[in-house]
Enzyme design. Structure first.
Site, PDB file in Angstrom:
ATOM      1  N   ASP A   7       0.873  -1.165   0.000  1.00 54.06           N
ATOM      2  CA  ASP A   7       0.000   0.000   0.000  1.00 54.06           C
ATOM      3  C   ASP A   7       0.917   1.224   0.000  1.00 54.06           C
ATOM      4  O   ASP A   7       2.133   1.099  -0.181  1.00 54.06           O
ATOM      5  CB  ASP A   7      -0.979  -0.025   1.177  1.00 54.06           C
ATOM      6  CG  ASP A   7      -0.329   0.171   2.538  1.00 54.06           C
ATOM      7  OD1 ASP A   7       0.909   0.371   2.611  1.00 54.06           O
ATOM      8  OD2 ASP A   7      -1.046   0.120   3.547  1.00 54.06           O
ATOM      9  N   CYS A  39       3.380  -2.977   4.046  1.00 59.17           N
ATOM     10  CA  CYS A  39       2.644  -1.769   4.406  1.00 59.17           C
ATOM     11  C   CYS A  39       3.475  -1.053   5.467  1.00 59.17           C
ATOM     12  O   CYS A  39       4.652  -1.371   5.636  1.00 59.17           O
ATOM     13  CB  CYS A  39       1.225  -2.080   4.864  1.00 59.17           C
ATOM     14  SG  CYS A  39       1.059  -3.046   6.384  1.00 59.17           S
ATOM     15  N   THR A  41       3.385  -1.193   8.790  1.00 63.21           N
ATOM     16  CA  THR A  41       3.826  -2.079   9.866  1.00 63.21           C
ATOM     17  C   THR A  41       3.864  -3.547   9.465  1.00 63.21           C
ATOM     18  O   THR A  41       4.465  -4.353  10.155  1.00 63.21           O
ATOM     19  CB  THR A  41       2.891  -1.969  11.089  1.00 63.21           C
ATOM     20  OG1 THR A  41       1.584  -2.395  10.706  1.00 63.21           O
ATOM     21  CG2 THR A  41       2.868  -0.552  11.650  1.00 63.21           C
ATOM     22  N   HIS A  72       7.687 -24.352   9.312  1.00 67.69           N
ATOM     23  CA  HIS A  72       6.714 -24.955  10.219  1.00 67.69           C
ATOM     24  C   HIS A  72       5.266 -24.693   9.827  1.00 67.69           C
ATOM     25  O   HIS A  72       4.398 -25.517  10.106  1.00 67.69           O
ATOM     26  CB  HIS A  72       6.936 -24.455  11.650  1.00 67.69           C
ATOM     27  CG  HIS A  72       8.173 -25.012  12.270  1.00 67.69           C
ATOM     28  ND1 HIS A  72       8.355 -25.034  13.631  1.00 67.69           N
ATOM     29  CD2 HIS A  72       9.291 -25.558  11.738  1.00 67.69           C
ATOM     30  CE1 HIS A  72       9.536 -25.576  13.912  1.00 67.69           C
ATOM     31  NE2 HIS A  72      10.119 -25.892  12.764  1.00 67.69           N
ATOM     32  N   HIS A 107       4.563 -30.923  11.008  1.00 68.36           N
ATOM     33  CA  HIS A 107       4.200 -29.560  10.656  1.00 68.36           C
ATOM     34  C   HIS A 107       3.060 -29.539   9.635  1.00 68.36           C
ATOM     35  O   HIS A 107       2.230 -28.633   9.647  1.00 68.36           O
ATOM     36  CB  HIS A 107       5.427 -28.806  10.133  1.00 68.36           C
ATOM     37  CG  HIS A 107       6.570 -28.823  11.090  1.00 68.36           C
ATOM     38  ND1 HIS A 107       6.520 -28.227  12.324  1.00 68.36           N
ATOM     39  CD2 HIS A 107       7.784 -29.406  11.007  1.00 68.36           C
ATOM     40  CE1 HIS A 107       7.658 -28.430  12.966  1.00 68.36           C
ATOM     41  NE2 HIS A 107       8.442 -29.147  12.177  1.00 68.36           N
TER      42      HIS A 107
END
Length: 121
Positions: A7, A39, A41, A72, A107
């Site tokens: 973004d 973005c 964060t 995993h 996993h």
């Protein structure tokens, strides 16, 4: 093929990552099998990506988490934050993620359980 998106808060870091792939291979024509979203964060992108059925997106801020996201949890997408992760570390994270392989075994059972949650909705 690798998808890369951002973004407005992640354009510069996205461009740095795209340049890395342009120089080292990784962007091809066709459908995407994995990707990087950026973005401010990384949190918003991970929330949005995980709303799409079949997608496992992991917000990562370090190399170890990037490896574990793939090994995993078989995450197809990693999400980074331009405002919290510098370009040098971001490239280390991207390299660690794409150099890793899903380990399968126990996993895989975890991933199947995660994916089963979507079917209950």
């Amino acid at each position: 093929m690798i998808a890369i998106g951002s973004d407005h808060g992640g354009v510069a870091l996205k461009d740095t990552i795209k340049e890395y792939f342009d120089e080292n291979g990784g962007i091809l024509n066709g459908e995407c099998s994995s990707g990087v979203l950026v973005c401010g964060t990384g949190i918003g992108m991970s929330i949005a990506a995980n709303k799409i059925d079949g997608i496992r997106a992991a917000h990562v801020t370090d190399v170890f988490s990037a490896k574990m996201a793939k090994e995993h949890n078989d995450a197809q997408i990693i999400c980074l934050g331009e405002r919290i992760t510098g370009p040098g570390l971001a490239l280390e994270i991207v390299k660690a993620y794409f150099d890793s392989k899903h380990l399968g075994g126990r996993h895989s059972r975890r991933v199947e359980k995660i994916m089963a949650l979507e079917k209950k909705q």
